[in-house]
Design a protein around this motif. Structure first.
Motif, mmCIF file in Angstrom:
data_model
loop_
_atom_site.group_PDB
_atom_site.id
_atom_site.type_symbol
_atom_site.label_atom_id
_atom_site.label_comp_id
_atom_site.label_asym_id
_atom_site.label_seq_id
_atom_site.Cartn_x
_atom_site.Cartn_y
_atom_site.Cartn_z
ATOM 1 N N LEU A 185 -7.145 3.744 -4.677
ATOM 2 C CA LEU A 185 -7.323 4.371 -3.365
ATOM 3 C C LEU A 185 -8.800 4.502 -2.982
ATOM 4 O O LEU A 185 -9.156 4.091 -1.884
ATOM 5 C CB LEU A 185 -6.620 5.742 -3.273
ATOM 6 N N ILE A 216 -2.829 13.443 -2.475
ATOM 7 C CA ILE A 216 -3.358 12.657 -1.344
ATOM 8 C C ILE A 216 -3.078 13.400 -0.044
ATOM 9 O O ILE A 216 -1.932 13.784 0.230
ATOM 10 C CB ILE A 216 -2.707 11.248 -1.298
ATOM 11 N N TYR A 229 0.831 -1.205 0.000
ATOM 12 C CA TYR A 229 0.000 0.000 0.000
ATOM 13 C C TYR A 229 0.867 1.258 0.000
ATOM 14 O O TYR A 229 0.524 2.251 -0.618
ATOM 15 C CB TYR A 229 -0.950 -0.004 1.192
ATOM 16 N N GLU A 272 -3.890 7.034 5.848
ATOM 17 C CA GLU A 272 -3.033 5.844 5.812
ATOM 18 C C GLU A 272 -3.904 4.595 5.631
ATOM 19 O O GLU A 272 -5.092 4.596 5.968
ATOM 20 C CB GLU A 272 -2.143 5.739 7.048
ATOM 21 N N GLN A 325 1.099 9.237 -6.140
ATOM 22 C CA GLN A 325 1.574 10.628 -6.000
ATOM 23 C C GLN A 325 2.589 10.980 -7.090
ATOM 24 O O GLN A 325 2.535 12.062 -7.661
ATOM 25 C CB GLN A 325 2.159 10.846 -4.609
ATOM 26 N N ALA A 370 -8.935 2.533 4.538
ATOM 27 C CA ALA A 370 -8.194 3.789 4.651
ATOM 28 C C ALA A 370 -8.661 4.512 5.908
ATOM 29 O O ALA A 370 -9.854 4.501 6.224
ATOM 30 C CB ALA A 370 -8.437 4.651 3.425
ATOM 31 N N MET A 418 0.653 4.102 -2.862
ATOM 32 C CA MET A 418 0.416 5.528 -2.580
ATOM 33 C C MET A 418 1.535 6.369 -3.193
ATOM 34 O O MET A 418 1.280 7.428 -3.770
ATOM 35 C CB MET A 418 0.358 5.762 -1.067
ATOM 36 N N PHE A 446 -8.504 13.017 -1.231
ATOM 37 C CA PHE A 446 -7.587 12.722 -2.339
ATOM 38 C C PHE A 446 -8.245 13.019 -3.673
ATOM 39 O O PHE A 446 -9.466 13.127 -3.777
ATOM 40 C CB PHE A 446 -7.048 11.284 -2.278
#
Ligand SMILES: C[S@@+](CC[C@H](N)C(=O)[O-])C[C@H]1O[C@@H](n2cnc3c(N)ncnc32)[C@H](O)[C@@H]1O
Length: 358
Positions: free
Chosen positions: A272, A50, A36, A55, A44, A67, A40, A80
């Motif tokens: 996400l 985000i 994960y 987290e 990005q 999340a 992430m 996000f």
């Protein structure tokens, strides 16, 4: 087709290495946080925005991941934004350099129902190619652009503790579902996916075989390939190993994780956003930005520190979706923590019509 019997397996294909969980109970597996974190970072690096408060960790509902926010979030605050190019849409399938033309023809032939089949075929191909080690041949270095995202998806039963009737053996379906409210829908879904696998096998195997170094793109023909189709289709005898299971996994991902963002929008996978667990009391809202197709996710209300973010999977038109159908599509029943298998064996009224409806 390559037999999928667990006893006949000797290859490096990850699907082949797995036992088929024949009648095994779904066992919770440990959290793999690193995948994960990688996803992430990849999001990005590729233009997603985000909020630092987010987290991903083991969910507070059910056995999967979810999340969370580490600090309080105010109503309306952006959580996000996922740009359109990081969402997996039908255009990724139809615009695919390897199989896009075939997917487009398929959709033209069978209508909108072909969209899911095309997306599943595209995903399965990209996933299997992404598993190939570099260095086998020049073509094999072509890794999927979805790599870090794809490794977070439930390609097999039990990954992320994912349950789904598409992963079940026939025997399990017959034993647990006959007579239940799920049986008709589960069997027709399984038949549709079996048909999709037959259609997709010859369509998407070639680029996978090329990535595996088994065939080349240089005009090679198998002895039985005599016409022009040979450049785009492979013979059913050469369907890529692991493809049927990968197509099944792709269907499970699409059924359990794809959402729409508004009127006229098609189903798509939004990395996400698809990590959020379902709740009848969602604390986020999501919408597609008309200007550029990015998906924006914001807090629907003030959210306390350490809270889990919750999305509502059903659209308003589907509010009346019975729990039995919810299970067939999403692999769980909201608010129920007992293993589904126990409920089915006990002929719970959620699944069986002869007792009072809950
Ligand atoms: C969109 S994904 C959510 C992320 C997923 N938990 C993961 O670890 O990748 C949907 C799947 O999460 C699980 N799930 C979501 N909401 C749940 C809930 N309220 N209770 C139990 N399981 C849930 C189900 O397995 C469902 O098919």
């Amino acid at each position: 087709f390559v037999p999928t019997s667990p006893t006949s397996v000797t290859t490096d294909c990850p699907f082949a290495r797995q036992s088929t969980y024949l009648f095994s109970t779904l066992v919770s597996q440990p959290v793999e946080q690193s995948k994960y974190i990688q996803m992430m970072a990849w999001l990005q690096d590729n233009g997603a925005v985000i909020n630092d408060k987010i987290e991903i960790r083991a969910s507070s509902q059910g056995d999967g991941y979810g999340a969370f926010v580490k600090e309080p979030v105010a109503e309306g605050e952006s959580l996000f934004e996922i740009p359109r190019n990081l969402c997996l849409t039908i255009e990724d399938a139809t615009g695919d350099a390897d199989c896009g033309k075939l997917f487009t023809q398929l959709i033209e032939k069978v209508g909108p129902g072909g969209n899911t089949v095309a997306m599943a075929g595209y995903m399965a191909k990209e996933y299997l190619i992404s598993l190939e080690d570099e260095g086998l041949s020049e073509d094999a270095t072509k890794k999927s652009r979805w790599g870090p995202y794809f490794y977070t998806l439930p390609w097999r039963r039990g990954v992320n503790n994912q349950e789904h009737v598409l992963f079940w053996e026939d025997e399990r379906v017959e034993t647990l579902l006959v007579g239940s409210l799920c049986y008709g829908e589960a069997t027709s879904l399984r038949e549709e996916v079996a048909l999709a696998i037959r259609i997709l096998g010859p369509m998407v195997s070639k680029p996978i075989q090329v990535a595996r170094g088994k065939i080349t793109n240089s005009g090679f023909r198998f002895p039985w390939q005599t016409d022009d189709r040979a450049t785009t289709y492979v013979d059913a005898r050469d369907v890529a190993e692991g493809l049927p299971e990968a197509v099944k996994g792709a269907f499970v991902c699409l059924l359990t994780r794809s959402f729409q963002d508004g009127e006229g929008d098609e189903e798509k996978l939004v990395p996400l956003l698809d990590m959020l667990q379902h709740s009848e009391l969602p604390n986020v809202r999501h919408a597609m930005r008309t200007a550029d197709g990015a998906v924006e996710v914001r807090a629907r209300c003030d959210i306390d520190a350490e809270s889990e973010l919750r999305n509502q999977y059903r659209s308003e038109e589907e509010e009346t979706m019975p729990y039995s159908r919810f299970f067939t599509r999403f692999g769980f029943v909201p608010g129920i923590t007992e293993p589904m298998e126990d409920l089915l064996r006990d002929k719970s009224s959620i699944f069986y019509p002869q007792t009072a409806e809950v």
